[in-house]
Design a protein around this motif. Structure first.
Motif, PDB file in Angstrom:
ATOM      1  N   UNK A 120     -11.696  10.589  -6.054  1.00 11.30           N
ATOM      2  CA  UNK A 120     -10.889   9.556  -6.706  1.00 11.30           C
ATOM      3  C   UNK A 120      -9.806  10.187  -7.576  1.00 11.30           C
ATOM      4  N   UNK A 121     -10.201  11.149  -8.421  1.00 11.42           N
ATOM      5  CA  UNK A 121      -9.198  11.742  -9.307  1.00 11.42           C
ATOM      6  C   UNK A 121      -8.245  12.666  -8.573  1.00 11.42           C
ATOM      7  N   UNK A 122      -8.655  13.221  -7.442  1.00 11.86           N
ATOM      8  CA  UNK A 122      -7.711  13.982  -6.615  1.00 11.86           C
ATOM      9  C   UNK A 122      -6.618  13.054  -6.089  1.00 11.86           C
ATOM     10  N   UNK A 123      -6.999  11.832  -5.706  1.00 13.11           N
ATOM     11  CA  UNK A 123      -6.012  10.862  -5.241  1.00 13.11           C
ATOM     12  C   UNK A 123      -5.083  10.460  -6.382  1.00 13.11           C
ATOM     13  N   UNK A 124      -5.621  10.225  -7.570  1.00 14.12           N
ATOM     14  CA  UNK A 124      -4.791   9.905  -8.741  1.00 14.12           C
ATOM     15  C   UNK A 124      -3.816  11.057  -9.001  1.00 14.12           C
ATOM     16  N   UNK A 125      -4.304  12.290  -8.939  1.00  9.28           N
ATOM     17  CA  UNK A 125      -3.451  13.460  -9.182  1.00  9.28           C
ATOM     18  C   UNK A 125      -2.345  13.559  -8.140  1.00  9.28           C
ATOM     19  N   UNK A 126      -2.676  13.299  -6.874  1.00 12.39           N
ATOM     20  CA  UNK A 126      -1.654  13.327  -5.821  1.00 12.39           C
ATOM     21  C   UNK A 126      -0.560  12.301  -6.077  1.00 12.39           C
ATOM     22  N   UNK A 127      -0.972  11.104  -6.547  1.00  8.59           N
ATOM     23  CA  UNK A 127       0.011  10.061  -6.859  1.00  8.59           C
ATOM     24  C   UNK A 127       0.875  10.464  -8.050  1.00  8.59           C
ATOM     25  N   UNK A 128       0.262  11.099  -9.061  1.00 13.57           N
ATOM     26  CA  UNK A 128       1.017  11.536 -10.233  1.00 13.57           C
ATOM     27  C   UNK A 128       2.086  12.553  -9.854  1.00 13.57           C
ATOM     28  N   UNK A 129       1.862  13.319  -8.790  1.00 14.27           N
ATOM     29  CA  UNK A 129       2.856  14.267  -8.300  1.00 14.27           C
ATOM     30  C   UNK A 129       3.871  13.600  -7.377  1.00 14.27           C
ATOM     31  N   UNK A 130       3.423  12.643  -6.572  1.00 14.09           N
ATOM     32  CA  UNK A 130       4.298  12.016  -5.576  1.00 14.09           C
ATOM     33  C   UNK A 130       5.295  11.044  -6.185  1.00 14.09           C
ATOM     34  N   UNK A 131       4.871  10.282  -7.181  1.00 15.13           N
ATOM     35  CA  UNK A 131       5.735   9.233  -7.741  1.00 15.13           C
ATOM     36  C   UNK A 131       7.059   9.808  -8.272  1.00 15.13           C
ATOM     37  N   UNK A 132       7.055  10.863  -9.094  1.00 14.21           N
ATOM     38  CA  UNK A 132       8.353  11.396  -9.549  1.00 14.21           C
ATOM     39  C   UNK A 132       9.218  11.905  -8.406  1.00 14.21           C
ATOM     40  N   UNK A 164       7.129   1.270  -2.096  1.00 12.47           N
ATOM     41  CA  UNK A 164       5.851   1.715  -1.525  1.00 12.47           C
ATOM     42  C   UNK A 164       6.095   2.755  -0.421  1.00 12.47           C
ATOM     43  N   UNK A 165       7.077   2.524   0.434  1.00 14.18           N
ATOM     44  CA  UNK A 165       7.354   3.435   1.536  1.00 14.18           C
ATOM     45  C   UNK A 165       7.842   4.790   1.035  1.00 14.18           C
ATOM     46  N   UNK A 166       8.665   4.797  -0.012  1.00 16.27           N
ATOM     47  CA  UNK A 166       9.178   6.063  -0.553  1.00 16.27           C
ATOM     48  C   UNK A 166       8.039   6.919  -1.114  1.00 16.27           C
ATOM     49  N   UNK A 167       7.118   6.281  -1.834  1.00 17.65           N
ATOM     50  CA  UNK A 167       5.996   7.030  -2.405  1.00 17.65           C
ATOM     51  C   UNK A 167       5.067   7.512  -1.301  1.00 17.65           C
ATOM     52  N   UNK A 168       4.776   6.628  -0.337  1.00 20.07           N
ATOM     53  CA  UNK A 168       3.885   6.989   0.776  1.00 20.07           C
ATOM     54  C   UNK A 168       4.473   8.147   1.576  1.00 20.07           C
ATOM     55  N   UNK A 169       5.790   8.174   1.747  1.00 24.67           N
ATOM     56  CA  UNK A 169       6.424   9.255   2.508  1.00 24.67           C
ATOM     57  C   UNK A 169       6.239  10.596   1.817  1.00 24.67           C
ATOM     58  N   UNK A 170       6.365  10.632   0.496  1.00 30.92           N
ATOM     59  CA  UNK A 170       6.161  11.888  -0.218  1.00 30.92           C
ATOM     60  C   UNK A 170       4.698  12.312  -0.129  1.00 30.92           C
ATOM     61  N   UNK A 171       3.778  11.353  -0.253  1.00 29.48           N
ATOM     62  CA  UNK A 171       2.350  11.678  -0.114  1.00 29.48           C
ATOM     63  C   UNK A 171       2.049  12.287   1.254  1.00 29.48           C
ATOM     64  N   UNK A 172       2.716  11.773   2.266  1.00 32.22           N
ATOM     65  CA  UNK A 172       2.496  12.237   3.636  1.00 32.22           C
ATOM     66  C   UNK A 172       3.206  13.561   3.931  1.00 32.22           C
ATOM     67  N   UNK A 173       3.964  14.029   2.965  1.00 35.09           N
ATOM     68  CA  UNK A 173       4.651  15.303   3.147  1.00 35.09           C
ATOM     69  C   UNK A 173       6.032  15.196   3.751  1.00 35.09           C
ATOM     70  N   UNK A 174       6.561  13.961   3.739  1.00 31.48           N
ATOM     71  CA  UNK A 174       7.882  13.785   4.343  1.00 31.48           C
ATOM     72  C   UNK A 174       8.798  13.279   3.371  1.00 31.48           C
ATOM     73  N   UNK A 198       0.826  -1.210   0.000  1.00 30.91           N
ATOM     74  CA  UNK A 198       0.000   0.000   0.000  1.00 30.91           C
ATOM     75  C   UNK A 198       0.860   1.259   0.000  1.00 30.91           C
ATOM     76  N   UNK A 199       0.383   2.211  -0.772  1.00 26.22           N
ATOM     77  CA  UNK A 199       1.005   3.519  -0.867  1.00 26.22           C
ATOM     78  C   UNK A 199       0.107   4.554  -0.195  1.00 26.22           C
ATOM     79  N   UNK A 200      -1.203   4.394  -0.339  1.00 27.20           N
ATOM     80  CA  UNK A 200      -2.171   5.318   0.267  1.00 27.20           C
ATOM     81  C   UNK A 200      -3.453   4.559   0.572  1.00 27.20           C
ATOM     82  N   UNK A 201      -4.090   4.961   1.654  1.00 26.97           N
ATOM     83  CA  UNK A 201      -5.372   4.379   2.046  1.00 26.97           C
ATOM     84  C   UNK A 201      -6.210   5.535   2.572  1.00 26.97           C
ATOM     85  N   UNK A 202      -7.135   6.012   1.748  1.00 26.99           N
ATOM     86  CA  UNK A 202      -7.925   7.194   2.083  1.00 26.99           C
ATOM     87  C   UNK A 202      -9.408   6.868   1.939  1.00 26.99           C
ATOM     88  N   UNK A 203     -10.265   7.746   2.398  1.00 22.71           N
ATOM     89  CA  UNK A 203     -11.702   7.524   2.187  1.00 22.71           C
ATOM     90  C   UNK A 203     -12.076   7.472   0.703  1.00 22.71           C
TER      91      UNK A 203
END
Length: 135
Positions: A57-69, A125-135, A14-19
């Motif tokens: 849903x698409x906000x989450x996709x957009x966040x991932x598109x920014x976090x992955x790079x 997964x941890x590297x992507x999740x960390x960027x999503x979390x702002x760290x 898992x990279x993200x788990x949101x509502x």
């Protein structure tokens, strides 16, 4: 299968788990760090996604598109979605694939690779999740 990932009964990196949805690594990635984003309720395809779920849903996709790079040092992402044809799992999912100029991806031919082991997948997964979390 993806409903099992959302519910927690099927293991996933898992990279993200949101509502609004769950994001996890594709087990057969085009490139390492390839993420799948699924809505929390079961929806077969994009035409079946209720309008009220679209923004989240698409906000989450957009966040991932920014976090992955940022997480992986990629130059960008390829974001794609199949509907019925070429949809290997009948649950709506968006692909967020890290891209780098000259990476060899051409058109819609998606060569697949594998992670060396669970530890390597966990690291991605941890590297992507960390960027999503702002760290």
């Amino acid at each position: 299968m993806f409903c099992g990932v959302v519910a927690g009964g099927v293991p996933a990196f898992r990279v993200a788990d949101t509502p609004d949805g769950v994001a996890f690594l594709d087990i057969r990635p085009v490139f390492k760090g390839h993420v799948l984003v699924v809505p929390r309720p079961h929806v077969d395809d994009l035409p079946g996604l209720p309008g009220e779920l679209l923004p989240g849903f698409f906000a989450l996709v957009r966040r991932l598109a920014a976090a992955v790079p940022d997480a992986l040092g990629a130059q960008g992402t390829f974001v794609a979605m199949n509907n019925v044809v070429s949809q290997s799992v009948p649950h709506l999912h968006a692909h967020v694939v890290p891209r780098t100029k000259g990476d060899g991806l051409r058109g819609f031919f998606w060569p697949r690779t594998r992670y060396a082991d669970d530890a390597e997948a966990t690291g991605y997964a941890e590297r992507i999740a960390a960027v999503l979390a702002g760290g």
